[in-house]
Write a protein that holds these residues in place. Structure first.
Motif, mmCIF file in Angstrom:
data_model
loop_
_atom_site.group_PDB
_atom_site.id
_atom_site.type_symbol
_atom_site.label_atom_id
_atom_site.label_comp_id
_atom_site.label_asym_id
_atom_site.label_seq_id
_atom_site.Cartn_x
_atom_site.Cartn_y
_atom_site.Cartn_z
ATOM 1 N N LYS B 2 0.807 -1.216 0.000
ATOM 2 C CA LYS B 2 0.000 0.000 0.000
ATOM 3 C C LYS B 2 0.848 1.279 0.000
ATOM 4 O O LYS B 2 0.613 2.146 -0.842
ATOM 5 C CB LYS B 2 -0.938 -0.010 1.201
ATOM 6 N N LEU B 4 3.729 1.666 -0.998
ATOM 7 C CA LEU B 4 4.446 1.711 -2.270
ATOM 8 C C LEU B 4 3.554 2.264 -3.372
ATOM 9 O O LEU B 4 3.967 3.132 -4.137
ATOM 10 C CB LEU B 4 4.936 0.305 -2.626
ATOM 11 N N ARG B 6 0.964 4.108 -3.064
ATOM 12 C CA ARG B 6 0.657 5.514 -2.840
ATOM 13 C C ARG B 6 1.838 6.384 -3.278
ATOM 14 O O ARG B 6 1.683 7.391 -3.927
ATOM 15 C CB ARG B 6 0.340 5.755 -1.356
ATOM 16 N N SER B 8 4.053 5.702 -5.540
ATOM 17 C CA SER B 8 4.203 5.783 -6.991
ATOM 18 C C SER B 8 3.098 6.619 -7.607
ATOM 19 O O SER B 8 3.321 7.312 -8.594
ATOM 20 C CB SER B 8 4.229 4.382 -7.598
ATOM 21 N N ALA B 9 1.894 6.583 -7.003
ATOM 22 C CA ALA B 9 0.814 7.384 -7.563
ATOM 23 C C ALA B 9 1.120 8.871 -7.408
ATOM 24 O O ALA B 9 0.846 9.667 -8.290
ATOM 25 C CB ALA B 9 -0.499 7.044 -6.871
ATOM 26 N N ASP B 12 4.833 9.982 -10.065
ATOM 27 C CA ASP B 12 5.241 9.424 -11.354
ATOM 28 C C ASP B 12 6.407 10.206 -11.948
ATOM 29 O O ASP B 12 7.404 9.650 -12.389
ATOM 30 C CB ASP B 12 4.074 9.507 -12.356
ATOM 31 N N LEU B 15 9.756 9.932 -10.080
ATOM 32 C CA LEU B 15 10.414 8.667 -10.399
ATOM 33 C C LEU B 15 11.042 8.727 -11.785
ATOM 34 O O LEU B 15 12.181 8.279 -11.981
ATOM 35 C CB LEU B 15 9.405 7.524 -10.348
ATOM 36 N N GLY B 16 10.310 9.300 -12.731
ATOM 37 C CA GLY B 16 10.836 9.410 -14.079
ATOM 38 C C GLY B 16 12.106 10.236 -14.131
ATOM 39 O O GLY B 16 13.081 9.878 -14.796
ATOM 40 N N ILE B 18 14.130 10.747 -11.633
ATOM 41 C CA ILE B 18 15.194 9.973 -10.982
ATOM 42 C C ILE B 18 15.799 8.998 -11.980
ATOM 43 O O ILE B 18 17.020 8.867 -12.105
ATOM 44 C CB ILE B 18 14.637 9.227 -9.751
ATOM 45 N N LYS C 97 7.825 3.330 -14.323
ATOM 46 C CA LYS C 97 7.823 4.784 -14.103
ATOM 47 C C LYS C 97 9.235 5.355 -14.132
ATOM 48 O O LYS C 97 9.446 6.480 -14.585
ATOM 49 C CB LYS C 97 7.131 5.106 -12.786
ATOM 50 N N LEU C 98 10.196 4.581 -13.644
ATOM 51 C CA LEU C 98 11.589 5.040 -13.681
ATOM 52 C C LEU C 98 12.078 5.199 -15.113
ATOM 53 O O LEU C 98 12.813 6.121 -15.448
ATOM 54 C CB LEU C 98 12.496 4.036 -12.957
ATOM 55 N N PRO C 101 10.278 8.158 -19.068
ATOM 56 C CA PRO C 101 10.782 9.322 -19.809
ATOM 57 C C PRO C 101 11.998 8.986 -20.663
ATOM 58 O O PRO C 101 12.135 9.476 -21.786
ATOM 59 C CB PRO C 101 11.170 10.316 -18.706
#
Lengths: 271, 259, 263
Positions: B2, B4, B6, B8-9, B12, B15-16, B18, C97-98, C101
């Motif tokens: 759970k 996790l 949350r 990621s939601a 997004d 994370l991208g 990163i 998601k990582l 992009p």
């Protein structure tokens, strides 16, 4: 098939109006809540403090306007969605996930498009440990129960909506679940097919002794089928009132009792 | 599970970013530690330094300007012509019967294969580049427009006819909007193709533009860093313009057609 | 059947008239034969191409074979890498998601713009061409495989969960088959990209292959050979795409209308 036919079946003597003794409850919902977390971080209460006891072999319908959380409640009984607070138990065991004797029929048939009718039903036996030939034999048996032996080799896209939903019912029956959870299963069908499938469902219910929880938008469908009708209200979703339906089956729309109840439910829904 | 989900939601994009940062860091490190020969594939920092040394802002801006001018003019006219021909072929049966076989015959030929013929017809100058970029947009759009016209719900046309619409008003006010979602898909594909064609054309036969800039760097034995920066610049340009077109399409039909 | 024939008549007639006008236009000097080689000249060119070849000794078939082999090598390598990788990334939301992009950017990099860099790496030989085709196909394929796995109808997953399936078994028996139409669509798109890239790549630094043929023919003012080469390229692309479509229909008989899964 194995059970003796119970044709002139009446509402079960337990659980009527939720007033039955606690030990008679087969599905027990105690203070169940559901809260969805939004992307922005806010929390939306979907269901608030729901208490309900459903007896074994009872046919219960959930009715209410869109957004009252009836589908969410059904999914929670199915173990497909977790309970935010409170608990749901089947035969005394807390529901922690699917596969505790719940068969589910979904709104849009949810058949696997890459499997034929018979393979879709046989999919239900995947975790049963049965041999392949046996799975296939039982799947065909279930298909003939819903009157579809002739269409066993068809893919879902080659079947009408009514046929797809029959296959879906047969698949849900695969593991001989004690409970059948149905989410507006006939909502997308035309009126004639819908009546046909309602009769079929009652026949299966009587022959196989299932506990059925049925979500619908239609008052007359709920009245035709159920022992009790649970009316839910929105914002947040909660049980507003429970109507016992003490009418003999088969039920006729021309019956004055049917009409009186229809009116009562409609009044409650529209206030 | 759970917390996790949350996490990621909510993030997004984080994370991208990163992920992108990690990739760039890995590239930088592998070039610095000698895992990859920097003479062949320089680290981002080296590439940028080399580019800053060898390219003036003026050169880059000039090449960028020519690339954009070519691709926009070719794409715009190609897409307009494609839309017009596709819509007409879908609406007027006679015209469709004549135009479609010809289109279907030429459609499988990749736009780049037209380069020699374009040079034969128009010489080595701008018109030949314009022509193949035009084709890059034309074929996807004409196909999508035709398909969009053919798959209009006939009920929509009947409904409009009950209000007395017919002929050209029916075409423009009902049929074309109904075909718009398909048309938009074609426009998006056409843009991508036009852009790819532009770069290829500039590599093969041009004396300015971003494609020319990088092939010239290689032919004159210049710096690999400049080539790398040029490639990234072209990629970023493609990404940004595609996103802009996507956003424009969303503004155009997003409200009623959904994302 | 006869109706179809009748329907095909007007366009056929129009086409013939067009070709005749073209031929006549050249004969009477309205069109330059170099710019618009008439049908008769194209036909003669085709005979020459399939016998003596152009440049002498290399027939059109050997050009075509070279091109097809290059495409297949790059395409095959791209699929072999992209399919397993996409299946893994699509199954792990955090990884998806990582990488999202990054994948979008790599897909946006115009494949042929890599040419100057790849020449520095591998020289101007075969490997460069195969690498470029592979690059173009790889990202298209990868993003389609990921999307196929990620956007499986959630009701199907729920239905399978009611029968106690989870984890790897759920993935293998529901997510994977549900993703297949999208994976096939990706494979078709990638092939289109491959053909696009090869034609461009063959125009630089080689005399073998259809892209080289049409460019060489132009240099020697043999425009009819250029046109034949273009038609052959189109024909091969069309045939392979039709073959993939037939394969798809045979392997996914349940999927119905193929055009519905484009995009």
């Amino acid at each position: 098939m194995s059970q003796s036919p119970v044709m002139e079946r009446r509402s079960p003597d337990t659980g009527v109006g939720g007033r039955g003794p606690a030990e008679a409850a087969f599905i027990r919902i105690d203070g169940a809540r559901k809260v969805f977390t939004q992307r922005s971080g806010g929390a939306v209460p979907v269901l608030d403090n729901v208490d309900l006891a459903i007896a074994e072999n009872e046919f219960v319908s959930f009715i209410g306007r869109s957004g009252c959380g009836k589908t969410t409640l059904l999914n929670m009984i199915a173990g497909l969605e977790d309970v935010s607070a409170g608990r749901i138990a089947i035969a005394g065991k807390v529901v922690t996930g699917p596969g505790q004797g719940q068969g589910v029929v979904f709104q849009q048939h949810a058949l696997f498009p890459w499997l034929t009718a018979v393979d879709n039903v046989a999919f239900g036996f995947r975790k049963s440990g049965l041999a392949k030939a046996e799975r296939c034999r039982r799947a065909l048996e279930l298909l003939s129960l819903v009157g579809l032996d002739a269409a066993a080799g068809r893919y879902p896209r080659e079947m009408s909506g009514g046929m797809q939903q029959r296959v879906s019912i047969a698949r849900a029956l695969a593991l001989d679940p004690q409970i059948l959870l149905m989410d507006e299963p006939f909502g997308a069908l035309d009126e004639l097919t819908r009546i046909e499938l309602q009769q079929e469902l009652l026949r299966i219910w009587e022959a196989r002794r299932k506990t059925i929880v049925f979500v619908t938008h239609s008052i007359s469908e709920a009245l035709t089928l159920s022992d009790r009708i649970v009316l839910l209200a929105s914002n947040p979703g909660r049980i507003k009132r429970i109507f016992p339906v003490d009418l003999p089956r088969p039920r006729l729309r021309t019956d004055p009792g049917f009409n009186a109840l229809y009116q009562a439910i409609w009044n409650e829904l529209s206030t | 599970m759970k917390p996790l989900s949350r996490l990621s939601a909510a993030s997004d994009l984080t994370l991208g970013l990163i992920g992108a940062f990690l990739a760039v860091a890995a590239w930088e490190i592998s070039a610095r530690t000698g895992l990859v020969d920097p003479a062949i594939f320089p680290s981002p920092s080296l590439a940028i330094r080399a580019a800053a040394e060898r390219l003036t802002a003026e050169t880059v801006a000039d090449n960028l300007f020519w690339s954009l001018l070519r691709v926009f003019s070719g794409f715009l006219l190609g897409a307009l012509a494609g839309a017009a021909v596709g819509i007409a072929a879908g609406w007027y049966r006679g015209f469709g019967a004549l135009a479609r076989p010809l289109i279907e015959l030429l459609r499988p030929i990749p736009p780049l294969a037209w380069i020699p013929l374009a040079i034969i017809w128009f010489g080595l100058g701008e018109p030949s580049k314009f022509f193949i970029i035009f084709l890059g947009a034309f074929f996807p759009v004409v196909t999508a427009a035709y398909q969009g016209m053919r798959s209009i719900d006939p009920m929509l046309l009947k409904a409009a006819q009950t209000f007395g619409l017919s002929g050209v008003p029916l075409l423009l006010r009902v049929a074309v909007p109904a075909a718009a979602p398909d048309l938009a898909t074609g426009v998006r594909i056409g843009w991508g193709l036009s852009f790819g064609v532009l770069v290829a054309a500039e590599l093969i036969a041009a004396d300015r533009g971003l494609g020319y800039m990088i092939i010239n760097e290689r032919n004159t034995g210049g710096s690999v860093g400049v080539i790398v920066v040029g490639i990234l610049l072209i990629g970023a340009l493609n990404l940004i313009t595609d996103a802009a077109i996507g956003a424009a399409i969303k503004r155009w039909i997003g409200r009623w057609h959904g994302a | 059947m006869t109706r179809k024939l009748v329907q095909a008549l007007p366009p056929l007639a129009a086409f013939t008239v067009l070709l005749l006008l073209w031929e006549a236009g050249v004969r009477y000097g309205f069109l330059k034969p170099y710019q618009f080689p008439p049908v008769s000249r194209i036909a003669r060119g085709f005979v020459e191409l399939s016998t003596t070849g152009f440049p002498t000794g290399v027939s059109i078939w050997s050009h075509a074979l070279t091109t097809i082999l290059r495409v297949l090598q790059g395409y095959g390598a791209a699929l072999a890498l992209a399919i397993p990788l996409g299946l893994v990334i699509g199954a792990l939301p955090v990884v998806d998601k990582l990488t999202a992009p990054l994948i979008v950017f790599c897909r946006s990099v115009a494949t042929l713009s890599l040419l100057p860099l790849v020449i520095v790496w591998f020289g101007a030989g075969e490997l460069t061409k195969v690498f470029l085709i592979g690059y173009g196909c790889f990202w298209v394929m990868l993003s389609n495989v990921i999307a196929g796995v990620r956007y499986v109808d959630p009701t199907l997953v729920r239905a399978a969960r009611t029968f106690g399936l989870k984890g790897l078994e759920l993935y293998r028996s529901v997510v994977l088959p549900a993703a297949l139409p999208r994976i096939f669509a990706g494979a078709r798109m990638a092939l289109g990209v491959g053909f696009m890239v090869i034609v461009g790549a063959e125009m630089i630094g080689t005399i073998q292959g259809l892209g080289a043929l049409i460019m060489e023919a132009r240099t020697f003012y043999r425009s009819e050979i250029t046109i034949i080469g273009m038609l052959v390229i189109g024909l091969i692309g069309f045939a392979i795409s039709a073959g993939l479509m037939a394969l798809e229909r045979a392997m996914l008989p349940w999927a119905g209308d193929l055009d519905r899964v484009r995009r």
